[in-house]
Design a protein around this motif. Structure first.
Motif, mmCIF file in Angstrom:
data_model
loop_
_atom_site.group_PDB
_atom_site.id
_atom_site.type_symbol
_atom_site.label_atom_id
_atom_site.label_comp_id
_atom_site.label_asym_id
_atom_site.label_seq_id
_atom_site.Cartn_x
_atom_site.Cartn_y
_atom_site.Cartn_z
ATOM 1 N N ALA A 47 0.851 -1.182 0.000
ATOM 2 C CA ALA A 47 0.000 0.000 0.000
ATOM 3 C C ALA A 47 0.886 1.230 0.000
ATOM 4 O O ALA A 47 1.986 1.208 0.563
ATOM 5 C CB ALA A 47 -0.928 0.003 1.212
ATOM 6 N N ALA A 48 0.397 2.312 -0.636
ATOM 7 C CA ALA A 48 1.192 3.531 -0.741
ATOM 8 C C ALA A 48 0.713 4.636 0.179
ATOM 9 O O ALA A 48 1.363 5.672 0.304
ATOM 10 C CB ALA A 48 1.185 4.037 -2.185
ATOM 11 N N THR A 49 -0.421 4.427 0.862
ATOM 12 C CA THR A 49 -0.947 5.428 1.794
ATOM 13 C C THR A 49 -1.347 4.759 3.095
ATOM 14 O O THR A 49 -1.609 3.545 3.132
ATOM 15 C CB THR A 49 -2.177 6.150 1.210
ATOM 16 O OG1 THR A 49 -3.267 5.203 1.097
ATOM 17 C CG2 THR A 49 -1.870 6.744 -0.155
ATOM 18 N N GLY A 50 -1.433 5.566 4.154
ATOM 19 C CA GLY A 50 -1.849 5.029 5.439
ATOM 20 C C GLY A 50 -3.267 4.484 5.405
ATOM 21 O O GLY A 50 -3.558 3.423 5.961
ATOM 22 N N ALA A 51 -4.164 5.197 4.730
ATOM 23 C CA ALA A 51 -5.562 4.758 4.649
ATOM 24 C C ALA A 51 -5.670 3.420 3.924
ATOM 25 O O ALA A 51 -6.421 2.525 4.341
ATOM 26 C CB ALA A 51 -6.401 5.824 3.947
ATOM 27 N N GLU A 52 -4.928 3.275 2.840
ATOM 28 C CA GLU A 52 -4.944 2.019 2.093
ATOM 29 C C GLU A 52 -4.351 0.888 2.930
ATOM 30 O O GLU A 52 -4.831 -0.252 2.900
ATOM 31 C CB GLU A 52 -4.168 2.168 0.789
ATOM 32 C CG GLU A 52 -4.224 0.947 -0.108
ATOM 33 C CD GLU A 52 -3.392 1.093 -1.363
ATOM 34 O OE1 GLU A 52 -3.273 0.100 -2.115
ATOM 35 O OE2 GLU A 52 -2.834 2.202 -1.592
#
Length: 239
Positions: A47-52
């Motif tokens: 994943a590339a983001t915290g939310a993802e």
């Protein structure tokens, strides 16, 4: 056990553990994916983001998460605001030295750890292996040990036997790096980049090692040694 410096360390026995990598830098993600894969881990999610990353954690099962500590939502996942602490896997954070103080409040006792950038693959593998071993038999889950030397990352304190060492942040990072690589010689450049995140002159490293040795080696046997022309190592003296 004494390490043979001419031999390459064998990869850890991972049992095919599943790993999630949450990092913004695709080059870093590719490096970690390759490194962990060669060591026997399965990188089954990225994943590339915290939310993802949080979404993937809620939908899948992972044994370990490598998490970029500069991404948002760090405290949410670390403190269990979105995922109960007992339901999430251990976290191995990636962070630069100058931002380490922002990470310490979210480190859990024994469940989480960190490596500093620039990432060294040998250290990632060593810390991952320790995290996946589970609680320490003594019940002190936040501690790393060698002989009577103990470091507690939850409190950033160290002791030798019952004696507190009273280390500065730089001394603590140096001792932690030596302990994570026990029985192996670390060059001055390796030490400098781990402690300060950049290369510094030899005399700065020598002074730091000297101060640390003065605090650690008041008792016998001495644990911090110089390998002249190569660097420094922690362990029992070789015969």
């Amino acid at each position: 056990m004494r390490a043979n410096l001419t031999e390459r360390p064998a990869p850890p026995r991972t049992g095919g553990r599943d790993v999630l990598i949450v990092a913004q830098d695709t080059v870093e993600t590719d490096l970690l994916t390759t490194t962990l894969g060669l060591a026997g881990y399965r990188v089954t999610g990225t994943a590339a983001t915290g939310a993802e990353g949080i979404e993937r954690l809620t939908r899948g099962r992972f044994d370990l998460v490598v998490w970029d500590a500069t991404l948002p939502d760090l405290r949410d996942v670390a403190r269990g605001r979105r995922i109960a602490p007992e339901e999430r896997p251990p976290l191995l954070y990636l962070i630069t030295c100058e931002y380490l103080h922002t990470l310490l409040p979210v480190l859990g006792r024994g469940r989480d750890d960190y490596v500093t950038r620039p990432v060294r693959t040998t250290e990632v593998l060593a810390r991952a292996q320790l995290l996946l071993r589970g609680p320490h038999p003594s019940g002190d889950r936040g501690a790393a040990e060698y002989a009577d030397l103990v470091l507690d990352d939850a409190t950033c304190q160290a002791r030798r036997g019952t004696r507190p060492l009273g280390l500065t942040p730089a001394e603590y990072r140096l001792l932690r790096h030596l302990l994570a690589n026990a029985e192996r010689v670390l060059s001055k450049e390796q030490i400098s980049r781990y402690v300060w995140g950049e290369f510094r002159a030899s005399d700065a490293i020598e002074k730091l090692v000297s101060r640390l040795r003065h605090k650690v080696d008041r008792e016998e046997p001495a644990l911090i040694h110089t390998h002249r022309g190569f660097g420094y190592w922690l362990g029992h003296a070789r015969g």
